[in-house]
Design a protein around this motif. Sequence first.
Motif, PDB file in Angstrom:
ATOM      1  N   UNK C  99       0.839  -1.209   0.000  1.00 10.43           N
ATOM      2  CA  UNK C  99       0.000   0.000   0.000  1.00 10.43           C
ATOM      3  C   UNK C  99       0.869   1.252   0.000  1.00 10.43           C
ATOM      4  N   UNK C 100       1.963   1.225   0.764  1.00  9.55           N
ATOM      5  CA  UNK C 100       2.857   2.387   0.803  1.00  9.55           C
ATOM      6  C   UNK C 100       3.529   2.575  -0.561  1.00  9.55           C
ATOM      7  N   UNK C 101       3.940   1.471  -1.170  1.00  8.65           N
ATOM      8  CA  UNK C 101       4.546   1.557  -2.496  1.00  8.65           C
ATOM      9  C   UNK C 101       3.551   2.119  -3.518  1.00  8.65           C
ATOM     10  N   UNK C 116      -6.349  10.502  -1.589  1.00  8.06           N
ATOM     11  CA  UNK C 116      -6.827  10.455  -0.204  1.00  8.06           C
ATOM     12  C   UNK C 116      -6.477   9.140   0.475  1.00  8.06           C
ATOM     13  N   UNK C 117      -6.720   8.020  -0.210  1.00  9.77           N
ATOM     14  CA  UNK C 117      -6.532   6.724   0.453  1.00  9.77           C
ATOM     15  C   UNK C 117      -6.177   5.660  -0.567  1.00  9.77           C
ATOM     16  N   UNK C 131      -3.101   6.297   4.174  1.00  9.64           N
ATOM     17  CA  UNK C 131      -3.534   7.661   3.876  1.00  9.64           C
ATOM     18  C   UNK C 131      -2.339   8.586   3.649  1.00  9.64           C
ATOM     19  N   UNK C 132      -1.189   8.033   3.312  1.00  8.62           N
ATOM     20  CA  UNK C 132       0.015   8.846   3.216  1.00  8.62           C
ATOM     21  C   UNK C 132       0.535   9.150   4.609  1.00  8.62           C
ATOM     22  N   UNK C 133       1.401  10.158   4.695  1.00 13.55           N
ATOM     23  CA  UNK C 133       2.052  10.395   5.987  1.00 13.55           C
ATOM     24  C   UNK C 133       1.231  11.280   6.907  1.00 13.55           C
ATOM     25  N   UNK C 134       0.060  11.680   6.489  1.00 14.91           N
ATOM     26  CA  UNK C 134      -0.812  12.425   7.398  1.00 14.91           C
ATOM     27  C   UNK C 134      -1.433  11.426   8.378  1.00 14.91           C
ATOM     28  N   UNK C 135      -1.929  11.960   9.476  1.00 13.31           N
ATOM     29  CA  UNK C 135      -2.543  11.099  10.488  1.00 13.31           C
ATOM     30  C   UNK C 135      -4.041  11.373  10.511  1.00 13.31           C
ATOM     31  N   UNK C 136      -4.820  10.528   9.877  1.00 15.82           N
ATOM     32  CA  UNK C 136      -6.282  10.716   9.837  1.00 15.82           C
ATOM     33  C   UNK C 136      -6.877  10.304  11.184  1.00 15.82           C
ATOM     34  N   UNK C 137      -7.759  11.089  11.715  1.00 13.61           N
ATOM     35  CA  UNK C 137      -8.356  10.717  12.997  1.00 13.61           C
ATOM     36  C   UNK C 137      -9.298   9.513  12.833  1.00 13.61           C
TER      37      UNK C 137
ATOM     38  N   UNK D   2      -0.756   2.745   9.444  1.00 12.33           N
ATOM     39  CA  UNK D   2      -1.559   1.966   8.502  1.00 12.33           C
ATOM     40  C   UNK D   2      -2.670   1.274   9.273  1.00 12.33           C
ATOM     41  N   UNK D   3      -3.821   1.162   8.632  1.00 17.84           N
ATOM     42  CA  UNK D   3      -4.934   0.443   9.263  1.00 17.84           C
ATOM     43  C   UNK D   3      -5.114  -0.907   8.588  1.00 17.84           C
ATOM     44  N   UNK D   4      -5.367  -1.919   9.387  1.00 18.16           N
ATOM     45  CA  UNK D   4      -5.519  -3.285   8.904  1.00 18.16           C
ATOM     46  C   UNK D   4      -6.864  -3.813   9.398  1.00 18.16           C
TER      47      UNK D   4
END
Lengths: 137, 137, 137, 137, 137, 137
Positions: C99-101, C116-117, C131-137, D2-4
Amino acid sequence: MIRVTKRVEFCAAHRYANPRWSDEENRQRFGKAANLHGHNYVLEVTIQGTPAPDTGMVMDLKALKDLIADAVLERLDHKNLNVDVPALAGRLPTPENLAVVIWGLLAPRLPAGGLYRVRLHADDRSYVDYYGEVCRP
Amino acid sequence: MIRVTKRVEFCAAHRYANPRWSDEENRQRFGKAANLHGHNYVLEVTIQGTPAPDTGMVMDLKALKDLIADAVLERLDHKNLNVDVPALAGRLPTPENLAVVIWGLLAPRLPAGGLYRVRLHADDRSYVDYYGEVCRP
Amino acid sequence: MIRVTKRVEFCAAHRYANPRWSDEENRQRFGKAANLHGHNYVLEVTIQGTPAPDTGMVMDLKALKDLIADAVLERLDHKNLNVDVPALAGRLPTPENLAVVIWGLLAPRLPAGGLYRVRLHADDRSYVDYYGEVCRP
Amino acid sequence: MIRVTKRVEFCAAHRYANPRWSDEENRQRFGKAANLHGHNYVLEVTIQGTPAPDTGMVMDLKALKDLIADAVLERLDHKNLNVDVPALAGRLPTPENLAVVIWGLLAPRLPAGGLYRVRLHADDRSYVDYYGEVCRP
Amino acid sequence: MIRVTKRVEFCAAHRYANPRWSDEENRQRFGKAANLHGHNYVLEVTIQGTPAPDTGMVMDLKALKDLIADAVLERLDHKNLNVDVPALAGRLPTPENLAVVIWGLLAPRLPAGGLYRVRLHADDRSYVDYYGEVCRP
Amino acid sequence: MIRVTKRVEFCAAHRYANPRWSDEENRQRFGKAANLHGHNYVLEVTIQGTPAPDTGMVMDLKALKDLIADAVLERLDHKNLNVDVPALAGRLPTPENLAVVIWGLLAPRLPAGGLYRVRLHADDRSYVDYYGEVCRP
């Protein structure tokens, strides 16, 4: 706070055609989607709230289904979206525009802040999400 | 003998309206389906044969997909089934009639006896099966 | 702001094997997944933006599909993920790392903030979200 | 981050009946759902974290599956939810209440902040989401 | 000859318990299924016939749905199959026995030879097929 | 006579490469499928028989699942089908050939005539059916 999602289906016809463009321009821009065709749409409506102690429910799913049928399906199911839907007048019947229209049909009939998300699938390969005019992170 | 099924999707608009009946009669008989609307159809084409020793395949799935695209989707995808499909002229665009039309488009382009079944889903709740003019037990 | 998700599929082979561990250690840690095997992956790419007034679309779905095919599927589809994917070198081909790749392959080719995702399903029983390097709540 | 998400199924019986109401009141309020019946539930558990460098995993999916089996399924699978589940005592076995109970069974056995969401589907037409006592935007 | 399949859902509770066996014997034989639990059943009813020229339909799907609702769902939906279904008296509520019962409820209300198959899914991992007392090759 | 179908999943790697052809010929004939890749396979095994009066079952689904695991999955799950499966030696690992191999693994361990059909899905778009050496109409 719990979110509850109800999923319903409807089917409709549409075509992508900007009335300010020629047939040729529409075909170049939209390809086969410039032809009249149709879809089975899957609509997911998500509401949020606190379960009532007496029932353990945020909202009765049967009541939510009836509300969606009355507010949304009555206007969109088995319709020609280019012709039969006043709320779409002047806008192309894309999933994006449909989601905004559906939000507008549902939000006034739910408690303030009660509608969380409208998700619309036009087929199994794509869907759109609309959260109203708030900006969800 | 092995059977191989390929599944494809297409979308189209249609309405149920017998031209010998009045609008009122069509509405009474077909309800909302008398309105122009549309569907995402799922088509399953089943062929049968013996796998070729060199490839282990009854028929290459890519070739089968291309054949379905050329023989069927070219005529039905993103179309108005009441207007755009000569093979349906004079018949209502029901899944039953569509399945017979699709059989007629595919069978001549496959080896004799090679087409086993045409299955057509108009939505997730129903489908029809046609086996040609043979009577399968 | 509307979010649009496109779903595509690809298939690939892989095995879980940390090159710094012995075969025995990899088998103890990863069980059967230490064997070469494979999956049909389902990738969902979500972008966000405002629909263009002329088209009613955040992004044409055909263009998004083509972008995913060119940026992602060209590198991952019908590949051996342990061998054929430079971006995974030195990392195990888990859904998390994939997913990161995939994010890294897509983000530079979309408007800033437009991706976004990335959601990746390795089978019907699990999926990961990045979601990339942001931290989604 | 990451969410799993891991998806599991279980089946159980239940009925909607508030013990402070008469049978007649329960039937009026809940309709057929006041009868004993049952469901195949689909539970999706989402955790979040950073993949371990050695394994590329936030958490081994087999370990997550075993944890869900031990903490949740052992208590809910093949049970009568009105009778057999102490954590539901005094509450109706709605998806909303079940999601809160499942959160309570899982959260203490995961790292702090590691449990992100509990999603529970009682059928293909609806699901609920619970994020613990935080308020997700 | 065309076959038309209609898919409906219902939910019910049941347990596997042979009344001639002890609780201990039932538990040994049926495991967790000896507990009261429940399912979302998916029922597929297949009829066969020739499309009527006026409508292009073997049978109106709405009429078939109403027939299934009246003949089958009225008796099985939101029921305890061990207690509430006279047609199952003395038989365990397995999918096999349910399929035979459903055939018996539907066949007399369709034209002779019109009912082709009853398929019943108790979950996503299994289903049974019953064709009446004929022996399909 | 009732038919009972059990559905299981496994995953495996494979490539299409006829050892009598050059790499170039295999690539021309099989395209991307000549690369090592993999799939999540869905296997449906259909048996037939008469339900036992004591249990209402043709065969216990748990016993059928265990039989499939022992006879089939033990040999195919998490394997490289080109290398690890003696029964496929000299044949390409196509769904057609796999279905015949799976039939051969299961039939001797079921009552004579008890195995009716092996259906194998390599992805959501295609499947093959094998009925043994009988010719089903």
